[in-house]
Design an enzyme around this catalytic site. Structure first.
Site, PDB file in Angstrom:
ATOM      1  N   GLY A 115      -2.864  -3.824   4.509  1.00 48.11           N
ATOM      2  CA  GLY A 115      -3.693  -4.984   4.771  1.00 48.11           C
ATOM      3  C   GLY A 115      -4.723  -4.783   5.857  1.00 48.11           C
ATOM      4  O   GLY A 115      -5.730  -5.500   5.898  1.00 48.11           O
TER       5      GLY A 115
ATOM      6  N   VAL B 207       7.966   4.931  13.424  1.00 44.59           N
ATOM      7  CA  VAL B 207       7.033   5.986  13.818  1.00 44.59           C
ATOM      8  C   VAL B 207       6.465   5.657  15.198  1.00 44.59           C
ATOM      9  O   VAL B 207       5.909   4.573  15.407  1.00 44.59           O
ATOM     10  CB  VAL B 207       5.912   6.134  12.779  1.00 44.59           C
ATOM     11  CG1 VAL B 207       4.853   7.121  13.258  1.00 44.59           C
ATOM     12  CG2 VAL B 207       6.488   6.594  11.446  1.00 44.59           C
TER      13      VAL B 207
ATOM     14  N   GLY C 226       6.585  -6.299   2.876  1.00 41.36           N
ATOM     15  CA  GLY C 226       6.372  -7.732   2.701  1.00 41.36           C
ATOM     16  C   GLY C 226       6.814  -8.263   1.360  1.00 41.36           C
ATOM     17  O   GLY C 226       6.972  -9.478   1.202  1.00 41.36           O
TER      18      GLY C 226
ATOM     19  N   HIS D 109      -0.621 -13.957   6.574  1.00 43.50           N
ATOM     20  CA  HIS D 109      -1.507 -12.969   5.961  1.00 43.50           C
ATOM     21  C   HIS D 109      -2.417 -12.377   7.027  1.00 43.50           C
ATOM     22  O   HIS D 109      -3.606 -12.666   7.094  1.00 43.50           O
ATOM     23  CB  HIS D 109      -2.324 -13.613   4.840  1.00 43.50           C
ATOM     24  CG  HIS D 109      -1.489 -14.242   3.779  1.00 43.50           C
ATOM     25  ND1 HIS D 109      -1.785 -15.470   3.206  1.00 43.50           N
ATOM     26  CD2 HIS D 109      -0.332 -13.834   3.203  1.00 43.50           C
ATOM     27  CE1 HIS D 109      -0.850 -15.775   2.313  1.00 43.50           C
ATOM     28  NE2 HIS D 109       0.033 -14.794   2.296  1.00 43.50           N
TER      29      HIS D 109
ATOM     30  N   ALA E 170       6.026 -14.673  -1.023  1.00 43.81           N
ATOM     31  CA  ALA E 170       6.266 -15.764  -1.968  1.00 43.81           C
ATOM     32  C   ALA E 170       5.988 -15.356  -3.411  1.00 43.81           C
ATOM     33  O   ALA E 170       5.783 -16.214  -4.263  1.00 43.81           O
ATOM     34  CB  ALA E 170       5.412 -16.976  -1.593  1.00 43.81           C
TER      35      ALA E 170
ATOM     36  N   GLU F  29      10.244   4.019   6.929  1.00 44.63           N
ATOM     37  CA  GLU F  29      10.237   2.557   6.976  1.00 44.63           C
ATOM     38  C   GLU F  29      11.053   2.102   8.170  1.00 44.63           C
ATOM     39  O   GLU F  29      12.211   2.509   8.336  1.00 44.63           O
ATOM     40  CB  GLU F  29      10.813   1.980   5.680  1.00 44.63           C
ATOM     41  CG  GLU F  29      11.141   0.500   5.711  1.00 44.63           C
ATOM     42  CD  GLU F  29       9.957  -0.363   6.076  1.00 44.63           C
ATOM     43  OE1 GLU F  29      10.098  -1.195   7.001  1.00 44.63           O
ATOM     44  OE2 GLU F  29       8.876  -0.213   5.456  1.00 44.63           O
TER      45      GLU F  29
ATOM     46  N   GLY G 215       0.804  -1.215   0.000  1.00 43.18           N
ATOM     47  CA  GLY G 215       0.000   0.000   0.000  1.00 43.18           C
ATOM     48  C   GLY G 215       0.835   1.261   0.000  1.00 43.18           C
ATOM     49  O   GLY G 215       0.587   2.198  -0.765  1.00 43.18           O
TER      50      GLY G 215
END
Length: 544
Positions: free
Chosen positions: A502, A227, A86, A469, A91, A35, A16
């Site tokens: 997510g 953060v 991720g 996930h 994968a 990051e 995202g």
């Protein structure tokens, strides 16, 4: 307040955050990305998973790798770390979910999501370089096809869509995806270490597409900055405070002011921030629905392994995930592999125990298997050549189950905890996963000539499922009583704050969610105005 250091600060650089970085730069915004993880060049990744400092993420003890592991009472979570999020250790598997996902009651009435997202899925596939069908067939692919046929679901077998540059193995070539604007690439060598980090340069990580293009447009990415606070400012905008990741002392705390903020720190990171900022009053109007509808993709990680396999049975050769089939209409099974030498994650595996028993029954089954055949169990559990002797079975469902996350105080600190949420109880095991693992084990034995066995995981023995996930908890909704963000991914009550990772996903997709997160982000960013132009999105109704 009219002076800002940045137009937009983005927290996180995964699927995202990377979309947000590129699309906002294209629209003329000044963008800074924070990051928590480090930046990797191809040669910086661990050669195998045994290189713990480059593979695992535990910065407080000097490990700055790509693999995060988190623990809640009801689930153990595998996630990513680093610039590219991720995408560094996933994968490279990019399925589009079936209709059940788009028809979930949480968001079904807001829009025709399947139609609404269709063009954005197409954009995401192009950007991520999706090859619709993995182009190689080897022993693992034949085993999976055979297992599907043995279970009577052979018609559902398929080769996976993957984000990999195959090209000529090991050969360097100019950017094949973006007219030369992207980085050079190297053809895949099928080494199997996609999830440790692709040292070849074949994997289509976000550093090979969205983030590379964003940096060319002036986006600033600051790695190793965690953060710690996002606080609304009295005159509008936000103060974003960061510190050096993992620092015990000399944390180098800094604060910048941004007109708008995009949270894309992954479900774990974004939920941590939302819960803490609501509790401290930094973001006081966050919906009370935060933490609800947290999903695990109704997931299990089981598998099959033999004590020994012939050299010809190259189970570790290929990309991480190459095929799948459906055990039933809501249960999806994929093969997963690590490359030769990457055996560390095998420490999570153990004998398969009946999931419908209590803890005492599961432990009893484990002890019985060990004492009945100690030599066999030792040979199966030996980590030597673990990745070359077995197949991991990643099993996912579209079932409507969830957890609710909240904060509790532990040793004087606020930490996240979990409880069973809406829908069915989040499963501690999947019977379908056991069935699939047994079928795969039978085929491994048939092809290898050596007894093979279905395997489970240590967390499952203790009633805690594994998931790669972790989703939801800040989901899309028609109003703040039902979720955290509106259909344009703006946080209810704080419309200058956006969520595009997510945690926004409202239901279990039943497939790997990376493509869906990317498509949702593409759609959300497509509605942003160009810098300085009127915002045509509906104004949030503060009474909702």
């Amino acid at each position: 307040m009219t002076e800002f250091d940045e137009d937009v600060v983005i927290v996180g650089s995964g699927f995202g955050g990377s979309v947000a970085a590129l699309r906002l730069a294209e629209k003329g915004y000044r963008v800074r990305v924070y990051e928590a993880g480090r930046r990797f060049e191809d040669e910086d990744f661990a050669k195998t998973s045994w290189n713990v400092r480059r593979y695992l993420w535990a910065p407080a003890v000097g490990c700055y790798g790509v693999q995060r592991i988190h623990r809640l009472p009801h689930v153990m979570i595998l996630a990513g770390a680093g610039v590219g999020g991720g995408s560094l250790n996933y994968a490279n598997t990019l399925y589009q979910p079936g209709s059940a996902f788009f028809q979930d009651s949480q968001w079904q009435r807001i829009a025709d999501w399947e139609a609404e997202l269709a063009p954005h899925y197409s954009t995401a596939k192009r950007m991520l370089g999706v090859v619709e069908h993995y182009p190689h067939t080897g022993p693992v692919e034949r085993i999976m096809k055979g297992a599907a046929e043995d279970l009577g679901v052979g018609s559902t077998f398929r080769h996976a869509p993957v984000g990999v540059w195959f090209g000529k193995p090991g050969e360097r070539t100019p950017d094949p995806f973006f007219g030369g604007e992207g980085p050079e690439r190297t053809g895949c060598t099928l080494c199997g270490n996609c999830m440790v980090g692709c040292r070849i340069g074949a994997k289509n990580t976000l550093m090979k597409n969205y983030l590379a293009l964003a940096e060319r447009r002036g986006v600033v990415i600051e790695p190793l900055r965690s953060v710690t606070e996002v606080r609304e400012l009295p005159g509008g905008g936000f103060a974003v405070t960061t510190q050096r990741s993992g620092a015990w002392i000399r944390r180098s705390s800094r604060t910048v002011r941004a007109r708008q903020v995009v949270l894309a720190a992954g479900t774990w990171g974004t939920q941590q921030l939302l819960h803490r900022m609501k509790a401290t009053g930094a973001l006081p109007r966050i919906s009370d629905a935060v933490g609800r509808l947290t999903r695990t993709n109704s997931e299990a990680l089981d598998g099959a392994i033999a004590a020994k396999v012939p050299e010809s049975l190259q189970l570790a050769r290929g990309v991480a995930i190459t095929t799948s089939f459906h055990v039933d209409e809501r249960t999806h099974v994929e093969n997963v592999r690590y490359g030769p030498g990457s055996n560390l994650m095998g420490a999570l595996a153990t004998a398969l125990v009946p999931g419908d028993r209590g803890l005492a029954g599961r432990l009893g089954s484990l002890v019985t298997q060990v004492f009945t055949a100690p030599v066999r169990q030792f040979r199966l559990g030996n980590l030597r050549r673990w990745s070359e002797r077995g197949i991991i079975a990643l099993v996912m469902q579209t079932a409507d189950n969830s957890l609710t996350l909240s904060l509790r105080r532990k040793f004087g600190r606020l930490v996240m905890t979990s409880a069973q949420g809406h829908g069915e109880p989040n499963p501690s095991h999947l019977p379908q996963a056991h069935v699939a693992a047994a079928a795969i084990a039978a085929r491994v034995q048939q092809d290898g000539g050596e007894p093979a066995e279905a395997r489970g995981s240590w967390p499952e023995v203790f009633g805690i499922p594994l998931t790669a996930h972790f989703l939801g908890g800040a989901v899309i909704s028609a109003g703040p009583d039902a979720g955290v963000i509106d259909p344009y991914h703006r946080v209810w009550g704080h419309p200058g704050l956006h969520i595009v990772d997510g945690s926004a996903v409202p239901a279990n997709p039943g497939v790997n969610p990376s493509l869906t997160i990317t498509a949702l982000a593409e759609r959300a960013l497509s509605h942003w105005p160009r810098a300085g132009e009127p915002d045509l999105r509906p104004v949030q109704d503060p009474g909702r």
